[in-house]
Design a protein around this motif. Structure first.
Motif, PDB file in Angstrom:
ATOM      1  N   GLU A   1       0.828  -1.218   0.000  1.00 31.49           N
ATOM      2  CA  GLU A   1       0.000   0.000   0.000  1.00 31.49           C
ATOM      3  C   GLU A   1       0.861   1.266   0.000  1.00 31.49           C
ATOM      4  OE1 GLU A   1      -3.301  -0.355  -0.273  1.00 31.49           O
ATOM      5  OE2 GLU A   1      -3.034  -2.525  -0.219  1.00 31.49           O
ATOM      6  N   CYS A   2       2.135   1.106   0.316  1.00 33.11           N
ATOM      7  CA  CYS A   2       3.039   2.256   0.444  1.00 33.11           C
ATOM      8  C   CYS A   2       4.014   2.271  -0.717  1.00 33.11           C
ATOM      9  CB  CYS A   2       3.790   2.174   1.764  1.00 33.11           C
ATOM     10  SG  CYS A   2       2.698   2.082   3.189  1.00 33.11           S
ATOM     11  N   ASP A   3       3.550   1.864  -1.870  1.00 29.84           N
ATOM     12  CA  ASP A   3       4.460   1.523  -2.949  1.00 29.84           C
ATOM     13  C   ASP A   3       3.802   1.905  -4.268  1.00 29.84           C
ATOM     14  OD1 ASP A   3       5.855   0.177  -4.920  1.00 29.84           O
ATOM     15  OD2 ASP A   3       6.137  -1.640  -3.745  1.00 29.84           O
TER      16      ASP A   3
ATOM     17  N   THR B   1      10.871   4.722  -0.770  1.00 33.12           N
ATOM     18  CA  THR B   1      10.885   5.791   0.233  1.00 33.12           C
ATOM     19  C   THR B   1       9.701   5.711   1.203  1.00 33.12           C
ATOM     20  OG1 THR B   1      12.001   7.186  -1.379  1.00 33.12           O
ATOM     21  CG2 THR B   1      10.994   8.299   0.504  1.00 33.12           C
ATOM     22  N   ALA B   2       8.519   5.462   0.665  1.00 33.86           N
ATOM     23  CA  ALA B   2       7.340   5.427   1.534  1.00 33.86           C
ATOM     24  C   ALA B   2       7.284   4.144   2.357  1.00 33.86           C
ATOM     25  CB  ALA B   2       6.068   5.580   0.707  1.00 33.86           C
ATOM     26  N   VAL B   3       7.786   3.055   1.786  1.00 34.54           N
ATOM     27  CA  VAL B   3       7.859   1.807   2.556  1.00 34.54           C
ATOM     28  C   VAL B   3       8.746   2.012   3.774  1.00 34.54           C
ATOM     29  CG1 VAL B   3       8.754  -0.556   2.524  1.00 34.54           C
ATOM     30  CG2 VAL B   3       7.417   0.295   0.580  1.00 34.54           C
TER      31      VAL B   3
ATOM     32  N   VAL C   1      -2.289  10.606  -4.539  1.00 31.55           N
ATOM     33  CA  VAL C   1      -2.156  10.737  -3.096  1.00 31.55           C
ATOM     34  C   VAL C   1      -2.834   9.537  -2.457  1.00 31.55           C
ATOM     35  CG1 VAL C   1      -2.660  12.134  -1.056  1.00 31.55           C
ATOM     36  CG2 VAL C   1      -2.222  13.247  -3.257  1.00 31.55           C
ATOM     37  N   SER C   2      -2.046   8.793  -1.705  1.00 36.51           N
ATOM     38  CA  SER C   2      -2.641   7.686  -0.947  1.00 36.51           C
ATOM     39  C   SER C   2      -2.112   7.784   0.485  1.00 36.51           C
ATOM     40  CB  SER C   2      -2.304   6.345  -1.595  1.00 36.51           C
ATOM     41  OG  SER C   2      -0.909   6.197  -1.700  1.00 36.51           O
ATOM     42  N   ASN C   3      -2.576   6.879   1.358  1.00 39.95           N
ATOM     43  CA  ASN C   3      -2.282   7.076   2.769  1.00 39.95           C
ATOM     44  C   ASN C   3      -2.035   5.747   3.473  1.00 39.95           C
ATOM     45  OD1 ASN C   3      -3.369  10.089   3.081  1.00 39.95           O
ATOM     46  ND2 ASN C   3      -4.791   8.912   1.799  1.00 39.95           N
TER      47      ASN C   3
ATOM     48  N   ASN D   1      -2.536  -0.536  10.136  1.00 40.31           N
ATOM     49  CA  ASN D   1      -2.426  -1.594   9.110  1.00 40.31           C
ATOM     50  C   ASN D   1      -3.282  -1.329   7.884  1.00 40.31           C
ATOM     51  OD1 ASN D   1      -4.856  -1.848  10.394  1.00 40.31           O
ATOM     52  ND2 ASN D   1      -4.773  -4.073  10.608  1.00 40.31           N
ATOM     53  N   GLN D   2      -3.550  -0.033   7.610  1.00 37.40           N
ATOM     54  CA  GLN D   2      -4.478   0.279   6.529  1.00 37.40           C
ATOM     55  C   GLN D   2      -3.827   1.081   5.408  1.00 37.40           C
ATOM     56  OE1 GLN D   2      -8.623   1.373   8.097  1.00 37.40           O
ATOM     57  NE2 GLN D   2      -7.295   2.180   9.683  1.00 37.40           N
TER      58      GLN D   2
END
Lengths: 421, 421, 421
Positions: free
Chosen positions: A176-178, A356-358, A236-238, A243-244
């Motif tokens: 989700e962070c990718d 980076t976001a991971v 833009v995601s979050n 765990n979401q």
């Protein structure tokens, strides 16, 4: 690269583990309402964070979530009689209400007070739009239920589903962070095999810049792809604790109508439920938007799964899609994350700019775990009704005009609301 | 009787174990060529010495053997795209060549040098007569590929096959050092159920003398059965380091045409691939000599296996064969060795005269393991091209005239060559 | 509540464990005669107390029970040739008699004395009414075979059966010491779904008084239900060392004709064989009394089992039976005990008055284990032929007249014998 100790810390969620304690500070999806559809219907077994539980809907429609094994001598309450506002064990008839009170111990002498001395482990539940949430933490710390946008909508405007995955929950959250993987894992080569958005926008630039911004709820993740003509493809995601993923769906056109939430709830440390929630702000979900049904078989197991190699079709992989495993993004994600193994050893990985976001998400989680161990309250625990508002968790897919800053556009979007935008 | 510590030492072959280090000094069969039949065909999963690997054949036909999990974030490369001389991960498109170089990291910024800093674990391979060999040891110690007789022949004169066995590799190797079992395990009572040689010769004398002779390659094993009239039935077979049996096949008549090699490559410590290689020096393999096909099902699993008790037929056992499990020696061997359990506890065994070669083989291996731990080079590592010649590994099945010495006959056979003999 | 250490002590029965040593002091059911029906028939694998064994019936009809793995090099003797009063290993022909003597080692030189130096682990057996019992303890401590009433009857008056259960043996034994569960687990709501006794008697009073009386053989357990009119429903059952329940069956009418024995023999610590023996003193077993056949499939596995949730029928549970899992008590017991998990953690239980006999049984066992560790002989080991008489193990189901004492009635019953009563 994550040292083995930190990998261990983040991936273990059983009772007594630090990450398990953190997870137990939040309301977590426990099952779907459809699994216990009506009052006094059969109970179901629920495995959550390594705990064996049983869920039932009582005569009044309230949902109980109890430790599976009877407090008396341990027989499974799954086989129990769900009757007259309580679940009764088949062995000696002990009966429990949804709060874990023992209502009856009929094999004891009539004047016995035993039942008043026993309290069976029971967990508070909240049922919203077809999902039963549970809180597994200490009773005196129970937070408010967060008023996410989708929780305020009529049920027909929300589509909920779940699916079983055979790996640690963190592998799912990382996906989700990718943002970058959209350009590869989900890439389609032909119009016919295209779903889930605007593939040309992913293809144009396969190396988006990714900027994670720490927020009170987790991370806002801004990714920008070069549109080639001065424009940019903004997403833009979050990452929302603990765990979401809140992610834009529907492409440039559709994404203002609503977005999707993917929540990864550990069954145990090598299995996870992925809950999928999509909503539309102003209309009912259409039948063609219920995209998971045909991929999910009995027991919410994937028809394409690790055992059958996701029915990968190498010819399709050559000609139609990057992965050769159909067009459903959920299945693609499962292949990428489950094939890492039950618990991936992150001391062997090599991270790049695209991660980076991971990296930021793991740091956010690690800090929260360590703070909790030091007695500090983790982020995104809602206790103040005034602050139970999450309109700043925005999901966006947007073509940014030349020279517009992502931050500026996001601010404008929040202040005007999605409808205006 | 082998003390528990020595049993442990010999049977554990995972990364970092002493026996694992010894095994990794040699070229080992990793898969069959037919598993990756053509350039850019689908990759396959390979498990070897407890390591999870993926094999692929690139656009030029070269075979790569890589660690299964992507160096980036660990997704299985088995699902990868095999294209343009490289295997590309489905998650973010990282691409590897057969040597483990990272050719592309497309989700990274265009000027990224990340790919130059990463080297993915890759293992050298050599493809010979339909078998892909791999070397899993330290790169600076890579030996020459041994020029065994069969490796120098045209492919149609060599028959290669493999089969999965559910036990430790050592149980298989022991069977190769055990001439006596021919008279029991493989015995047929009727002409119709007879295969694999000259059964009367085994039956005449069920207690052969066995003499293991230490050689540079391992052990030459000389067994002699009393023919009853002054003659002797001589068999010469070999234990070849670190996990091979070179054995005569075809009986008295056929054995001069070629012989068979059985190699036991650990999948992990409780499973093993048995590779079977037979060759004929002067002619193509005949269809009726391809004897394993009908015993081996999908995934190279035995049709008769431990789960189905090898489809043992007690009536056949009473009347036709000693074992009651058909007539294929490979299946007999599997029953004898797999039924010992996953890793046999050799502290419980009772060895006799007939086990002389088994004992010698274990000692040879133990010495090699200990020498390697002391920094001494193990035997049969080929580094000198002048010495890459193994015509002294002879396999023989022969009726020895009265008063002829086995040693004398073997010497003569070596000096004259099999053709003359 | 049982502390974890005592739970551990009582539930572990492998070689070398204290409870395993206690179990090995007694004759235990090892298999049914029908599994090896005739001389020289195929051997069978037997797993007992964590040991892997093989049973065979030799040419003379005697039953041998040997360690499964050949003393030579460990090949399973299950595949062996059962011939001429011995079991011969398929690998090198070593042959064993029922006493573990090595009769032949044909691969050894003709003058070898090896076979005289080896003794293969073999266990004494006794075959009674279709059950093969074995003694797995030290040879010098072998007790007499206890002359239980059923062992003295013609075979057609005894019905024997066995079934596999997926939990620790102790969970089974506890069910035998638990009169109260009759009123719940086995309760039927309609005449049609009633079997196994006089359900009204159980229903009248679901909270029987339970009195365990320590005896030389274990515990006599007296339960009394209030009949409502001054009468009482008396049941006498017994825990017989170390793993048996002797229970009345057939209800008020039938129980004087005979009773049932349920014996729980550990396969290993998470699986158990339940042997079921019923007898009628004066007549043959009727076909309709063979009630287990239709519940038991191949390999003595239950057709209704833990994997298929015992085919529970929630509609039946609502309307016909308390449990909704048919009417066979054995299946009910399995559901109650197997669903506790492989080894129930008794530190989590809550015991009441109704568990008085369960508590007493555990104490009796714990004391026997501790005494044995201190070198004292456990109870119910028969060594004196004069005392090999168990008519005082009585099973009773009886309506007690008002003001009659249970103890008085039991004494009278014993002195007069069941026929008179």
């Amino acid at each position: 690269m994550l040292p083995k100790e930190e990998n261990q810390l983040l991936t273990r969620t059983g009772p007594g583990t630090p990450m398990g304690q953190l997870m137990r500070c939040y309301w977590l999806p426990a099952l779907l309402s459809e699994e216990i559809p009506s009052p006094d219907c059969p109970p179901v077994q629920v495995r959550l964070l390594g705990q064996e539980l049983v869920a039932f809907r009582n005569t009044e429609g309230r949902v109980g979530l109890l430790d599976e094994r009877c407090s008396h001598r341990g027989t499974s309450l799954f086989y129990g009689r769900n009757e007259e506002c309580g679940l009764r064990c088949i062995y000696h008839g002990w009966k429990y209400d949804v709060d874990g009170n023992v209502l009856d111990t009929p094999a004891e002498p009539y004047n016995s007070t035993l039942k008043d001395k026993v309290h069976h482990p029971a967990y508070p539940t909240r049922e919203v739009a077809g999902v039963v949430f549970a809180y597994l933490g200490p009773k005196d710390k129970i937070p408010l239920f967060p008023k996410y946008e989708w929780t305020l909508l009529p049920k027909d405007q929300v589509y909920v589903s779940k699916v079983f995955q055979e790996c640690n929950y963190l592998q799912g959250v990382e996906g989700e962070c990718d943002s970058a993987h959209l350009s590869y894992l989900h890439r389609a080569f032909t119009k016919a095999s295209t779903t889930g958005g605007d593939p040309n926008l992913y293809r144009q630039d396969g190396a988006p810049s990714v900027q994670p911004v720490p927020m009170d709820f987790g991370l806002r993740m801004i990714s920008l792809r070069d549109g080639g003509d001065g424009t940019g493809y903004l997403r833009v995601s979050n990452f929302v604790m603990p765990n979401q993923g809140f992610v834009p769906t529907g492409g440039i056109k559709g994404n203002k109508e609503g977005y999707s939430i993917h929540t990864y709830v550990p069954v145990d440390d090598t299995h996870v439920w992925r809950y999928m929630i999509s909503f539309r702000r102003n209309r009912a979900i259409r039948e063609d938007e219920r995209i998971y049904q045909k991929e999910i078989g009995p027991g919410y197991r994937k028809i394409r799964n690790l055992q059958n190699h996701f029915l990968q079709d190498r010819e399709q992989q050559r000609k139609e899609t990057f992965i050769g495993i159909g067009t459903n993004f959920m299945v693609h994600d499962a292949c990428a994350t489950e094939s890492m193994g039950p618990i991936f050893d992150r001391s062997r990985e090599t991270l790049g700019k695209s991660d980076t976001a991971v990296i930021a998400m793991r740091r956010y989680l690690l800090k929260a775990v360590k703070n909790l161990q030091d007695g500090k309250e983790p982020p995104h625990i809602v206790t103040d009704p005034q602050k139970n508002d999450f309109r700043h968790i925005v999901c966006l897919a947007h073509i940014l005009e030349a020279k517009t800053s992502p931050e500026g556009y996001i601010e404008e979007y929040i202040s005007q609301g999605p409808q205006a935008a």
